[in-house]
Design a protein around this motif. Structure first.
Motif, PDB file in Angstrom:
ATOM      1  N   THR A 182     -14.923  -9.107  44.848  1.00 29.35           N
ATOM      2  CA  THR A 182     -14.960 -10.398  44.146  1.00 29.35           C
ATOM      3  C   THR A 182     -13.865 -11.296  44.701  1.00 29.35           C
ATOM      4  O   THR A 182     -12.715 -10.871  44.829  1.00 29.35           O
ATOM      5  CB  THR A 182     -14.752 -10.209  42.632  1.00 29.35           C
ATOM      6  OG1 THR A 182     -15.872  -9.519  42.090  1.00 29.35           O
ATOM      7  CG2 THR A 182     -14.606 -11.555  41.933  1.00 29.35           C
ATOM      8  N   THR A 237     -18.833 -13.302  43.615  1.00 28.95           N
ATOM      9  CA  THR A 237     -18.829 -11.876  43.292  1.00 28.95           C
ATOM     10  C   THR A 237     -19.831 -11.139  44.185  1.00 28.95           C
ATOM     11  O   THR A 237     -20.636 -11.762  44.894  1.00 28.95           O
ATOM     12  CB  THR A 237     -19.196 -11.640  41.819  1.00 28.95           C
ATOM     13  OG1 THR A 237     -20.551 -12.077  41.609  1.00 28.95           O
ATOM     14  CG2 THR A 237     -18.263 -12.403  40.896  1.00 28.95           C
ATOM     15  N   ASN A 251     -22.426 -13.591  45.467  1.00 26.90           N
ATOM     16  CA  ASN A 251     -23.030 -14.383  44.403  1.00 26.90           C
ATOM     17  C   ASN A 251     -22.010 -15.423  43.922  1.00 26.90           C
ATOM     18  O   ASN A 251     -21.013 -15.075  43.285  1.00 26.90           O
ATOM     19  CB  ASN A 251     -23.452 -13.463  43.254  1.00 26.90           C
ATOM     20  CG  ASN A 251     -24.060 -14.228  42.096  1.00 26.90           C
ATOM     21  OD1 ASN A 251     -24.600 -15.316  42.286  1.00 26.90           O
ATOM     22  ND2 ASN A 251     -23.983 -13.659  40.903  1.00 26.90           N
ATOM     23  N   GLU A 252     -22.255 -16.692  44.255  1.00 27.45           N
ATOM     24  CA  GLU A 252     -21.314 -17.746  43.868  1.00 27.45           C
ATOM     25  C   GLU A 252     -21.493 -18.062  42.384  1.00 27.45           C
ATOM     26  O   GLU A 252     -22.441 -18.754  41.996  1.00 27.45           O
ATOM     27  CB  GLU A 252     -21.534 -18.999  44.718  1.00 27.45           C
ATOM     28  CG  GLU A 252     -20.491 -20.080  44.477  1.00 27.45           C
ATOM     29  CD  GLU A 252     -20.719 -21.315  45.327  1.00 27.45           C
ATOM     30  OE1 GLU A 252     -21.811 -21.904  45.218  1.00 27.45           O
ATOM     31  OE2 GLU A 252     -19.815 -21.677  46.098  1.00 27.45           O
ATOM     32  N   VAL A 253     -20.593 -17.583  41.556  1.00 28.81           N
ATOM     33  CA  VAL A 253     -20.721 -17.776  40.116  1.00 28.81           C
ATOM     34  C   VAL A 253     -19.967 -19.009  39.637  1.00 28.81           C
ATOM     35  O   VAL A 253     -20.238 -19.526  38.560  1.00 28.81           O
ATOM     36  CB  VAL A 253     -20.247 -16.532  39.346  1.00 28.81           C
ATOM     37  CG1 VAL A 253     -21.141 -15.345  39.657  1.00 28.81           C
ATOM     38  CG2 VAL A 253     -18.803 -16.218  39.670  1.00 28.81           C
ATOM     39  N   SER A 302     -19.564 -20.680  34.660  1.00 28.83           N
ATOM     40  CA  SER A 302     -19.888 -19.396  35.258  1.00 28.83           C
ATOM     41  C   SER A 302     -21.063 -18.762  34.542  1.00 28.83           C
ATOM     42  O   SER A 302     -21.301 -18.995  33.371  1.00 28.83           O
ATOM     43  CB  SER A 302     -18.678 -18.471  35.183  1.00 28.83           C
ATOM     44  OG  SER A 302     -18.340 -18.242  33.831  1.00 28.83           O
ATOM     45  N   ARG A 303     -21.779 -17.976  35.294  1.00 26.25           N
ATOM     46  CA  ARG A 303     -22.922 -17.253  34.718  1.00 26.25           C
ATOM     47  C   ARG A 303     -22.479 -15.825  34.428  1.00 26.25           C
ATOM     48  O   ARG A 303     -21.885 -15.163  35.269  1.00 26.25           O
ATOM     49  CB  ARG A 303     -24.085 -17.255  35.707  1.00 26.25           C
ATOM     50  CG  ARG A 303     -24.577 -18.645  36.059  1.00 26.25           C
ATOM     51  CD  ARG A 303     -25.779 -18.558  36.955  1.00 26.25           C
ATOM     52  NE  ARG A 303     -25.470 -17.963  38.248  1.00 26.25           N
ATOM     53  CZ  ARG A 303     -25.046 -18.651  39.297  1.00 26.25           C
ATOM     54  NH1 ARG A 303     -24.864 -19.951  39.185  1.00 26.25           N
ATOM     55  NH2 ARG A 303     -24.783 -18.049  40.443  1.00 26.25           N
ATOM     56  N   SER A 304     -22.781 -15.360  33.259  1.00 32.82           N
ATOM     57  CA  SER A 304     -22.317 -14.035  32.877  1.00 32.82           C
ATOM     58  C   SER A 304     -23.410 -12.982  32.999  1.00 32.82           C
ATOM     59  O   SER A 304     -23.142 -11.798  32.920  1.00 32.82           O
ATOM     60  CB  SER A 304     -21.797 -14.052  31.438  1.00 32.82           C
ATOM     61  OG  SER A 304     -22.821 -14.466  30.557  1.00 32.82           O
ATOM     62  N   GLY A 342     -24.520  -9.022  37.733  1.00 34.57           N
ATOM     63  CA  GLY A 342     -23.308  -8.973  38.527  1.00 34.57           C
ATOM     64  C   GLY A 342     -22.163  -8.309  37.790  1.00 34.57           C
ATOM     65  O   GLY A 342     -22.348  -7.555  36.835  1.00 34.57           O
ATOM     66  N   MET A 353     -19.515  -9.890  36.304  1.00 37.59           N
ATOM     67  CA  MET A 353     -18.857 -10.624  35.226  1.00 37.59           C
ATOM     68  C   MET A 353     -19.434 -10.240  33.877  1.00 37.59           C
ATOM     69  O   MET A 353     -20.643 -10.229  33.681  1.00 37.59           O
ATOM     70  CB  MET A 353     -18.993 -12.128  35.441  1.00 37.59           C
ATOM     71  CG  MET A 353     -18.227 -12.621  36.639  1.00 37.59           C
ATOM     72  SD  MET A 353     -18.325 -14.397  36.795  1.00 37.59           S
ATOM     73  CE  MET A 353     -17.567 -14.911  35.272  1.00 37.59           C
ATOM     74  N   ASN A 413     -12.995  -7.935  33.180  1.00 31.69           N
ATOM     75  CA  ASN A 413     -14.224  -7.626  33.898  1.00 31.69           C
ATOM     76  C   ASN A 413     -14.146  -6.298  34.644  1.00 31.69           C
ATOM     77  O   ASN A 413     -15.024  -5.993  35.450  1.00 31.69           O
ATOM     78  CB  ASN A 413     -14.558  -8.760  34.866  1.00 31.69           C
ATOM     79  CG  ASN A 413     -14.964 -10.023  34.128  1.00 31.69           C
ATOM     80  OD1 ASN A 413     -16.113 -10.175  33.741  1.00 31.69           O
ATOM     81  ND2 ASN A 413     -14.019 -10.912  33.924  1.00 31.69           N
TER      82      ASN A 413
END
Lengths: 110, 166
Positions: B66, B91, B103-105, B119-121, B124, B126, B144
């Motif tokens: 990450t 991540t 993965n660009e969060v 951010s997306r939870s 992945g 997170m 995390n």
């Protein structure tokens, strides 16, 4: 009687312009003193006028005190004609100038 | 015997202010427009407007990493009361690859910091949502359940016309 008439005649001959109304008031060389007093009264009047004029500068100073040449903003005083919007803009820009990022990249194992 | 550290991460207060002491175990190279980033170097803001290339040289395809980019000196170094500001997060980056494989969060954003949850939870690594403002790298890694810190690099970005007005 004759003496009375003689005195009246003498007065008239000495002060020929005195009217008859002042007949009963004996005029003497001392009558000059009231004239001096009158002058003194005029002097007092002028002094009074002068004293009356004295408050004018004071009033003017008071008016000067009322005319404020700026708006107090904490410890800074600005003139009334200041462009406050620009001033605020400068403050904002100052804040922007200090925002120079120190960027850190961190890599963590998952 | 007192030893003065020559580690730029210590000198630059990255270790201490942002992260705890760690031993780098993975090599990464970061570059903007083919210009490599080294610890403590300076870049113009105009040259860092697009995301950098981040190459991970360690690990293998089966290990994942990450990547987090933050600014600990917000709004300024004299009083960083908004520390940290999160600029970028990627991540699930496989080892031996670069950040584009992850993965660009949190989207890369330097010049226009945006406040709010970005951010997306789901999926992945997170588990909790995060915000750009008042981000905390230590807490994020702990919450995390990330593994150890394996690499870090820091640099300064300055404006071309950074001279103060008098």
């Amino acid at each position: 009687m004759v003496m009375m008439a003689s005195s009246s005649s003498t007065i008239q001959s000495v002060y020929p312009r005195v009217s008859g109304a002042n007949f009963h008031v004996p005029l003497s060389p001392h009558s000059l003193v009231p004239i001096y007093n009158n002058s003194h009264s005029f002097s007092k009047l002028r002094n009074s006028i002068h004293l009356a004029a004295a408050p004018l500068p004071k009033a003017s100073a008071g008016n000067g005190g009322l005319t404020d040449d700026g708006v107090s903003l904490g410890t800074m005083k600005l003139p009334l004609d200041n462009d406050l919007q620009r001033f605020a803009s400068l403050l904002f820009q100052e804040i922007i100038y200090t925002d120079e990022p120190c960027l850190i990249l961190l890599l963590c194992q998952q | 015997m007192n030893m003065i550290s020559s580690d730029p991460l210590v000198i630059g207060r990255v270790i201490g202010d942002v992260v705890d002491h760690f031993t780098p175990t993975v090599k990464i190279t970061v570059s903007y427009n083919n210009k490599q980033v080294y610890n403590g170097h300076e870049f113009f803001l105009s040259s860092v407007t697009t995301k950098p290339q981040v190459q991970i040289h360690g690990g293998d395809m089966r290990s994942f990493f990450t990547l987090v980019m933050t600014d600990p000196d917000v709004p300024g170094p004299s009083d960083p009361y908004l520390r940290e500001h999160l600029h970028w997060m990627v991540t699930d980056i496989p080892g031996t690859t670069d950040a584009t494989f992850g993965n660009e969060v949190v989207e890369y954003e330097i010049l226009r910091p945006n406040i709010g949850i970005h951010s997306r939870s789901e999926g992945g690594v997170m588990k909790t949502a995060t915000t750009r403002v008042l981000f905390n790298s230590r807490s994020f890694a702990e919450e995390n359940e990330l593994g150890p810190l394996v690499a870090a690099v820091f640099f300064n970005a300055q404006r071309e016309t950074a001279a103060r007005r008098h």
